[in-house]
Design an enzyme around this catalytic site. Sequence first.
Site, PDB file in Angstrom:
ATOM      1  N   GLY A  19       0.632  -1.083  -0.138  1.00  0.00           N
ATOM      2  CA  GLY A  19      -0.038   0.209  -0.436  1.00  0.00           C
ATOM      3  C   GLY A  19       0.711   1.189  -0.191  1.00  0.00           C
ATOM      4  N   GLY A  21       1.404   3.556  -2.248  1.00  0.00           N
ATOM      5  CA  GLY A  21       1.382   4.675  -3.267  1.00  0.00           C
ATOM      6  C   GLY A  21       0.241   5.904  -3.040  1.00  0.00           C
ATOM      7  N   ASN A  95       1.884  -1.808   5.568  1.00  0.00           N
ATOM      8  CA  ASN A  95       0.919  -1.301   5.389  1.00  0.00           C
ATOM      9  C   ASN A  95      -0.820  -1.189   5.589  1.00  0.00           C
ATOM     10  OD1 ASN A  95       0.513   2.242   5.472  1.00  0.00           O
ATOM     11  ND2 ASN A  95       0.404   1.597   3.809  1.00  0.00           N
ATOM     12  N   TYR A 160     -11.928  -5.176  11.674  1.00  0.00           N
ATOM     13  CA  TYR A 160     -10.419  -4.511  11.053  1.00  0.00           C
ATOM     14  C   TYR A 160      -9.832  -4.170  12.589  1.00  0.00           C
ATOM     15  CZ  TYR A 160      -7.524  -0.148  10.955  1.00  0.00           C
ATOM     16  OH  TYR A 160      -6.620   0.574  10.868  1.00  0.00           O
ATOM     17  N   THR A 162     -10.410  -5.891  15.061  1.00  0.00           N
ATOM     18  CA  THR A 162      -9.684  -7.352  15.317  1.00  0.00           C
ATOM     19  C   THR A 162      -8.701  -7.878  14.738  1.00  0.00           C
ATOM     20  OG1 THR A 162     -11.817  -8.336  15.857  1.00  0.00           O
ATOM     21  CG2 THR A 162     -10.054 -10.402  15.081  1.00  0.00           C
ATOM     22  N   ALA A 163      -8.231  -7.533  13.592  1.00  0.00           N
ATOM     23  CA  ALA A 163      -7.325  -7.672  12.674  1.00  0.00           C
ATOM     24  C   ALA A 163      -5.672  -7.182  12.863  1.00  0.00           C
ATOM     25  CB  ALA A 163      -7.113  -7.616  11.439  1.00  0.00           C
TER      26      ALA A 163
END
Length: 256
Positions: A19, A21, A95, A160, A162-163
């Site tokens: 990620g 960019g 990221n 999100y 939890t991850a």
Amino acid sequence: MTAYATFHDLDGASVFITGGGSGIGAALTEGFLAQGARVAFVQRSDASAFVAEMAGKYAHAPLYLPCDITDIPALKDAIAQAAQAHGPITRLVNNAANDNRHNVADLTVEDWDAYQNVNLRPHLFTAQTAAPMMKAAGYGSIVNFSSISYMLGMAGMAGYVTAKAAITGLTRALARELGPDQIRVNAVMPGWVLTQRQMDLWATPDVLAAHLDRQCLPEHLQPRDIVDAVLFLSSQTSRMMTGQAMVVDGGVAVSG
């Protein structure tokens, strides 16, 4: 990119960023380029304009590899392409993430899996792919992006949150397993960083003011505030730090 420190060992380093960019990722890419690193990044959306901008500012343009990070074979292939172009990866930054808001009542099994597939699963498989290169080089640094969201128990984004909690656990497990090969694994836990996406979708004046009241430091976080922490953890300046979760949030969460 940074006005505060130069990390000499990052000059010429082969760096891979997911990620890289847009948003914080774009700031990370530029931060490493400013240190003289050779940067490759994956991004699902088109990042050609960003690459052209960076090519005009730094000695080495970043290598942009279009990729959906939920496609693990494609992600592994991108890492191989980056290594072929820049040499074995010795710095890896996980990221990329998706923090779309969602209610528990509305989540389907497919939605849940999708949140884990983009926010958690790539962190393991990028590390798995880059670790042999780092072992051969005699050292390496992996920086995983977690978040203070799980420390605060934020509602409206259970998949999100939890991850991000799991990423902290994964970071500690990888640090223990990869440490004998001089590979360090740390996590960065940002607070609310005001990227353009955040400003467009959720940063109303009232919400911004309420959040600032929760911080110790009376200034909103910008992407550059995260860049310096990642550069530090990626550099041998932090060579005896591993398995750590570094909070960069202006003083919202209390850890330690």
